[in-house]
Enzyme design. Structure first.
Site, PDB file in Angstrom:
ATOM      1  N   ASP A  13       0.809  -1.223   0.000  1.00  0.00           N
ATOM      2  CA  ASP A  13       0.000   0.000   0.000  1.00  0.00           C
ATOM      3  C   ASP A  13       0.843   1.274   0.000  1.00  0.00           C
ATOM      4  O   ASP A  13       0.450   2.293   0.555  1.00  0.00           O
ATOM      5  CB  ASP A  13      -0.961   0.009   1.213  1.00  0.00           C
ATOM      6  CG  ASP A  13      -1.845  -1.212   1.224  1.00  0.00           C
ATOM      7  OD1 ASP A  13      -2.253  -1.643   0.138  1.00  0.00           O
ATOM      8  OD2 ASP A  13      -2.121  -1.732   2.323  1.00  0.00           O
ATOM      9  N   GLU A  14       1.984   1.215  -0.656  1.00  0.00           N
ATOM     10  CA  GLU A  14       2.876   2.381  -0.691  1.00  0.00           C
ATOM     11  C   GLU A  14       2.454   3.372  -1.765  1.00  0.00           C
ATOM     12  O   GLU A  14       2.932   4.518  -1.782  1.00  0.00           O
ATOM     13  CB  GLU A  14       4.323   1.933  -0.981  1.00  0.00           C
ATOM     14  CG  GLU A  14       4.937   0.986   0.050  1.00  0.00           C
ATOM     15  CD  GLU A  14       4.682  -0.476  -0.287  1.00  0.00           C
ATOM     16  OE1 GLU A  14       3.849  -0.755  -1.182  1.00  0.00           O
ATOM     17  OE2 GLU A  14       5.301  -1.338   0.357  1.00  0.00           O
ATOM     18  N   LYS A  16       1.816   1.912  -5.215  1.00  0.00           N
ATOM     19  CA  LYS A  16       2.332   1.284  -6.444  1.00  0.00           C
ATOM     20  C   LYS A  16       1.400   1.528  -7.626  1.00  0.00           C
ATOM     21  O   LYS A  16       1.850   1.720  -8.750  1.00  0.00           O
ATOM     22  CB  LYS A  16       2.493  -0.238  -6.219  1.00  0.00           C
ATOM     23  CG  LYS A  16       3.491  -0.579  -5.127  1.00  0.00           C
ATOM     24  CD  LYS A  16       3.565  -2.075  -4.874  1.00  0.00           C
ATOM     25  CE  LYS A  16       2.308  -2.640  -4.251  1.00  0.00           C
ATOM     26  NZ  LYS A  16       2.046  -2.212  -2.873  1.00  0.00           N
ATOM     27  N   GLY A  40      -4.558  -4.378  -3.694  1.00  0.00           N
ATOM     28  CA  GLY A  40      -5.545  -3.327  -3.921  1.00  0.00           C
ATOM     29  C   GLY A  40      -4.764  -2.098  -4.347  1.00  0.00           C
ATOM     30  O   GLY A  40      -4.102  -1.467  -3.521  1.00  0.00           O
ATOM     31  N   HIS A  41      -4.762  -1.812  -5.637  1.00  0.00           N
ATOM     32  CA  HIS A  41      -3.977  -0.693  -6.166  1.00  0.00           C
ATOM     33  C   HIS A  41      -4.918   0.409  -6.621  1.00  0.00           C
ATOM     34  O   HIS A  41      -5.746   0.204  -7.504  1.00  0.00           O
ATOM     35  CB  HIS A  41      -3.095  -1.167  -7.333  1.00  0.00           C
ATOM     36  CG  HIS A  41      -2.052  -2.153  -6.916  1.00  0.00           C
ATOM     37  ND1 HIS A  41      -1.126  -2.675  -7.776  1.00  0.00           N
ATOM     38  CD2 HIS A  41      -1.788  -2.710  -5.715  1.00  0.00           C
ATOM     39  CE1 HIS A  41      -0.340  -3.509  -7.117  1.00  0.00           C
ATOM     40  NE2 HIS A  41      -0.733  -3.548  -5.868  1.00  0.00           N
ATOM     41  N   GLN A 223       1.822  -6.269  -3.099  1.00  0.00           N
ATOM     42  CA  GLN A 223       2.321  -6.355  -1.717  1.00  0.00           C
ATOM     43  C   GLN A 223       3.612  -5.539  -1.541  1.00  0.00           C
ATOM     44  O   GLN A 223       3.727  -4.489  -2.127  1.00  0.00           O
ATOM     45  CB  GLN A 223       2.502  -7.818  -1.286  1.00  0.00           C
ATOM     46  CG  GLN A 223       1.184  -8.592  -1.188  1.00  0.00           C
ATOM     47  CD  GLN A 223       0.605  -9.002  -2.529  1.00  0.00           C
ATOM     48  OE1 GLN A 223       1.291  -9.611  -3.339  1.00  0.00           O
ATOM     49  NE2 GLN A 223      -0.648  -8.692  -2.781  1.00  0.00           N
ATOM     50  N   GLY A 301     -11.013  -3.434   3.364  1.00  0.00           N
ATOM     51  CA  GLY A 301     -11.655  -2.359   4.127  1.00  0.00           C
ATOM     52  C   GLY A 301     -11.174  -2.268   5.563  1.00  0.00           C
ATOM     53  O   GLY A 301     -11.736  -1.524   6.367  1.00  0.00           O
ATOM     54  N   LYS A 330       3.125  10.175  -0.661  1.00  0.00           N
ATOM     55  CA  LYS A 330       2.317  10.684   0.457  1.00  0.00           C
ATOM     56  C   LYS A 330       3.059  11.660   1.369  1.00  0.00           C
ATOM     57  O   LYS A 330       2.777  11.744   2.569  1.00  0.00           O
ATOM     58  CB  LYS A 330       1.712   9.524   1.240  1.00  0.00           C
ATOM     59  CG  LYS A 330       0.885   8.595   0.331  1.00  0.00           C
ATOM     60  CD  LYS A 330       0.067   7.575   1.063  1.00  0.00           C
ATOM     61  CE  LYS A 330      -1.353   8.025   1.257  1.00  0.00           C
ATOM     62  NZ  LYS A 330      -2.288   6.934   1.552  1.00  0.00           N
TER      63      LYS A 330
HETATM   64  P1  GDP Z   1      -0.751   0.260  -3.562  1.00  0.00           P
HETATM   65  O1  GDP Z   1      -1.379  -0.985  -3.048  1.00  0.00           O
HETATM   66  O2  GDP Z   1       0.724   0.301  -3.326  1.00  0.00           O
HETATM   67  O3  GDP Z   1      -1.091   0.565  -4.991  1.00  0.00           O
HETATM   68  O4  GDP Z   1      -1.359   1.450  -2.688  1.00  0.00           O
HETATM   69  P2  GDP Z   1      -2.910   1.666  -2.291  1.00  0.00           P
HETATM   70  O5  GDP Z   1      -3.650   2.107  -3.495  1.00  0.00           O
HETATM   71  O6  GDP Z   1      -3.394   0.468  -1.560  1.00  0.00           O
HETATM   72  O7  GDP Z   1      -2.786   2.800  -1.207  1.00  0.00           O
HETATM   73  C1  GDP Z   1      -2.193   4.034  -1.514  1.00  0.00           C
HETATM   74  C2  GDP Z   1      -3.223   5.148  -1.313  1.00  0.00           C
HETATM   75  O8  GDP Z   1      -2.577   6.395  -1.291  1.00  0.00           O
HETATM   76  C3  GDP Z   1      -4.257   5.241  -2.426  1.00  0.00           C
HETATM   77  O9  GDP Z   1      -5.466   5.688  -1.880  1.00  0.00           O
HETATM   78  C4  GDP Z   1      -3.663   6.299  -3.355  1.00  0.00           C
HETATM   79  O10 GDP Z   1      -4.649   6.992  -4.118  1.00  0.00           O
HETATM   80  C5  GDP Z   1      -3.022   7.217  -2.365  1.00  0.00           C
HETATM   81  N1  GDP Z   1      -1.824   7.936  -2.821  1.00  0.00           N
HETATM   82  C6  GDP Z   1      -0.825   7.491  -3.626  1.00  0.00           C
HETATM   83  N2  GDP Z   1       0.167   8.410  -3.692  1.00  0.00           N
HETATM   84  C7  GDP Z   1      -0.221   9.452  -2.924  1.00  0.00           C
HETATM   85  C8  GDP Z   1       0.384  10.689  -2.553  1.00  0.00           C
HETATM   86  O11 GDP Z   1       1.493  11.025  -2.942  1.00  0.00           O
HETATM   87  N3  GDP Z   1      -0.337  11.494  -1.701  1.00  0.00           N
HETATM   88  C9  GDP Z   1      -1.568  11.158  -1.209  1.00  0.00           C
HETATM   89  N4  GDP Z   1      -2.184  11.988  -0.383  1.00  0.00           N
HETATM   90  N5  GDP Z   1      -2.157   9.992  -1.540  1.00  0.00           N
HETATM   91  C10 GDP Z   1      -1.481   9.146  -2.363  1.00  0.00           C
HETATM   92  P1  IMO Z   2      -0.990  -4.241  -2.138  1.00  0.00           P
HETATM   93  O1  IMO Z   2      -0.532  -4.809  -3.456  1.00  0.00           O
HETATM   94  C1  IMO Z   2      -1.009  -4.713   2.191  1.00  0.00           C
HETATM   95  C2  IMO Z   2      -1.132  -8.813   3.750  1.00  0.00           C
HETATM   96  C3  IMO Z   2      -2.386  -9.275   4.471  1.00  0.00           C
HETATM   97  C4  IMO Z   2      -1.777 -10.265   5.461  1.00  0.00           C
HETATM   98  C5  IMO Z   2      -0.648 -10.909   4.644  1.00  0.00           C
HETATM   99  C6  IMO Z   2      -1.019 -12.251   4.024  1.00  0.00           C
HETATM  100  O2  IMO Z   2      -2.254  -3.479  -2.204  1.00  0.00           O
HETATM  101  O3  IMO Z   2       0.120  -3.505  -1.484  1.00  0.00           O
HETATM  102  P2  IMO Z   2      -2.535 -12.940   1.948  1.00  0.00           P
HETATM  103  O4  IMO Z   2      -3.994 -12.765   1.695  1.00  0.00           O
HETATM  104  O5  IMO Z   2      -1.656 -12.321   0.921  1.00  0.00           O
HETATM  105  O6  IMO Z   2      -2.151 -14.371   2.225  1.00  0.00           O
HETATM  106  O7  IMO Z   2      -2.270 -12.153   3.342  1.00  0.00           O
HETATM  107  O8  IMO Z   2      -0.334  -9.973   3.616  1.00  0.00           O
HETATM  108  N1  IMO Z   2      -1.364  -8.270   2.383  1.00  0.00           N
HETATM  109  C7  IMO Z   2      -1.273  -6.977   2.061  1.00  0.00           C
HETATM  110  N2  IMO Z   2      -1.063  -5.889   2.842  1.00  0.00           N
HETATM  111  N3  IMO Z   2      -1.147  -4.561   0.861  1.00  0.00           N
HETATM  112  C8  IMO Z   2      -1.337  -5.636   0.073  1.00  0.00           C
HETATM  113  O9  IMO Z   2      -1.341  -5.560  -1.270  1.00  0.00           O
HETATM  114  C9  IMO Z   2      -1.449  -6.914   0.669  1.00  0.00           C
HETATM  115  N4  IMO Z   2      -1.662  -8.167   0.202  1.00  0.00           N
HETATM  116  C10 IMO Z   2      -1.588  -8.983   1.253  1.00  0.00           C
HETATM  117  O10 IMO Z   2      -3.027  -8.206   5.107  1.00  0.00           O
HETATM  118  O11 IMO Z   2      -1.185  -9.566   6.518  1.00  0.00           O
HETATM  119 MG    MG Z   3      -2.913  -1.593  -1.777  1.00  0.00          MG
END
Ligand code: GDP
Ligand code: IMO
Ligand code: MG
Length: 427
Positions: A13-14, A16, A40-41, A223, A301, A330
């Site tokens: 969730d960085e 990506k 979840g991207h 991940q 969620g 972020k």
């Molecule tokens: P991923 O799984 O690495 O793709 O990341 P997620 O989508 O799960 O979580 C990142 C969240 O931060 C998402 O809601 C993005 O829309 C949001 N986001 C990404 N880059 C930035 C940023 O530079 N600033 C802010 N405020 N939000 C960001």
């Molecule tokens: P993105 O791509 C954050 C975590 C789960 C759990 C562990 C194992 O959005 O960054 P799994 O269902 O993969 O066997 O669960 O990994 N996990 C994530 N945490 N972002 C994800 O994906 C994740 N995918 C799995 O919460 O701790």
């Molecule tokens: Mg994510």
């Protein structure tokens, strides 16, 4: 032959999805190489927000071919609902390619994921419950079902029988659940075969030919480094290799082809699910990061656990991935703190430790050693270049770069495509 790997440097969730989408306009292929719909991207394009789970984020860039590589685990029902959701919003998904060697998440894999978590009780991993671990377990146990198996009913039936043999014993005798019927699973899986067929191909051949023709290929990790089955905080990890080497095995591309490895790094730290997290906050600061950063899981969620930036982890990510660049995301979320603590080392049993300990026990005991960096109060969401940032924000980025061991080549100051400061080009 520019081949770039883009991966999570922390616990997922960085950002990506946003980073991949940003590059999507300039690359020919975007490839998922591991994981499945546990990811979840989030991608924000103008006023439209997309949550992608299984599909590569490049699917939103018209010129780009999205590829699901052999290392991915595919839940066909999720695939089709994600595709139709995008089609309804006017996104053309016809270019998608899926490896015939990718493994299928079957309904029994999802059942086993949920049942085993429940029976682990307090020791549960906190998985996403999508069947990821059991599907990879079947792959390693050589009882997995691959996409190509859907095209030979006899082989498919034999394989499902083999996979269910032991599982039905376990489900009925150990977990007190009903047995799963082979015929029912086979019928469901065969029902996907025709719909999947137009996408299925030898993606290894396609990608290597593309690289030979100087096409640009981007490998999008799911991940993150600390969730890697080999290099993460085992057993609190996912069941695949999000680290850079996973791109080679999960797409069938040799390491000599990879030109750049970009680590996506949040300006603070989050984690979903169980497991150690040295800089985790349980106070108002943690609450504030969660609220301002919108730190809630895109897939499940669940609230994300939040904490300060951990440079020990960032250095580790640089090392195990051979990172050439960081994309810091972020930064805008940190606006408003007078001082921002950054973890520069750990204290473990009274000793200062600069690098991530390999011992699980030591990591569980690690206490963060913080350095305080001065904060800023100016709104930075409109910043277009590094010099637009307040001096203290610039100093924060420079300090993180110094501690983390690779150049910070881009900075996110908001979720949108344009809300990015590009310092060095990735291409
Ligand atoms: P991923 O799984 O690495 O793709 O990341 P997620 O989508 O799960 O979580 C990142 C969240 O931060 C998402 O809601 C993005 O829309 C949001 N986001 C990404 N880059 C930035 C940023 O530079 N600033 C802010 N405020 N939000 C960001
Ligand atoms: P993105 O791509 C954050 C975590 C789960 C759990 C562990 C194992 O959005 O960054 P799994 O269902 O993969 O066997 O669960 O990994 N996990 C994530 N945490 N972002 C994800 O994906 C994740 N995918 C799995 O919460 O701790
Ligand atoms: Mg994510």
């Amino acid at each position: 032959m520019p081949a770039l790997v883009l991966l999570g440097a922390q616990w997922g969730d960085e950002g990506k999805g946003k980073a991949t989408d940003l590059l999507g306009g300039s690359v020919d292929y975007v490839v998922r190489y591991q994981g499945g719909n546990n990811a979840g991207h989030t991608v924000v394009v103008g006023d439209q927000k997309y949550a992608l789970h299984l599909l590569p984020s490049g699917i939103l860039s018209p010129g780009c071919t999205p590829v699901i590589g052999n290392g991915v685990v595919v839940d066909p029902s999720v695939l089709f609902s994600e595709l139709s959701g995008l089609n309804e919003r006017g996104v053309d998904t016809s270019k998608l390619l899926i490896s015939g060697n990718a493994h299928i998440i079957t309904p029994y894999n999802v059942t086993v994921d949920k049942v085993t978590e429940r029976f682990l009780g307090k020791r549960k991993i906190g998985t996403t419950g999508r069947g990821i671990g059991p599907t990879y377990a079947d792959k390693i146990n050589r009882v997995g079902i691959r996409v190509q198996d859907l095209y030979d009913e006899s082989i498919l039936t034999q394989k499902v029988e083999a996979a269910l043999d032991a599982k039905n014993q376990m489900l009925t005798k150990l977990y007190n659940r009903r047995a799963i019927a082979v015929e029912q699973v086979v019928e469901e899986l065969l029902g996907y075969a025709d719909k999947l067929a137009p996408y299925v191909t030898d993606t290894v051949l396609v990608l290597n030919q593309a690289l030979d023709q100087d096409k640009v290929v981007l490998f999008e990790g799911g991940q993150g480094t600390l969730l890697d089955i080999d290099h993460g905080t085992y057993p609190f990890v996912t069941s695949s290799n999000p680290t850079a080497g996973g791109a080679c095995t999960g797409a069938g591309v040799g390491p000599t082809k990879i030109s750049r490895v970009i680590g996506i790094l949040k300006a603070y730290t989050t984690r979903v699910g169980a497991g150690p997290f040295p800089t985790e906050l349980f106070d108002e600061d943690g609450e504030a990061l969660r609220r301002i950063g919108g730190e809630r899981g895109v897939t499940t969620g669940r609230d994300r656990r939040c904490g300060w930036f951990d440079a020990v982890i960032a250095r580790y990510a640089t090392r195990v991935n051979g990172l050439t660049d960081f994309f810091l995301t972020k930064l805008d979320v940190l606006t408003g703190w007078e001082q921002i603590p950054v973890c520069v080392a750990y204290e473990i049993d009274g000793k200062r430790v600069e690098e991530l300990p390999y011992s699980q026990t030591d990591f569980h005991h690690a206490k963060p050693v913080y350095e305080m960096l001065p904060g800023w109060s100016e709104d930075i969401t409109g910043a277009k270049s590094f010099s637009d940032l307040p001096k203290n924000a610039q100093a924060y980025v420079k300090a993180l770069e110094e501690m983390s061991g690779a150049p910070i080549s881009a900075i996110g100051v908001g979720p949108g495509r344009d809300e990015t400061i590009q310092i060095n080009s990735f291409l």
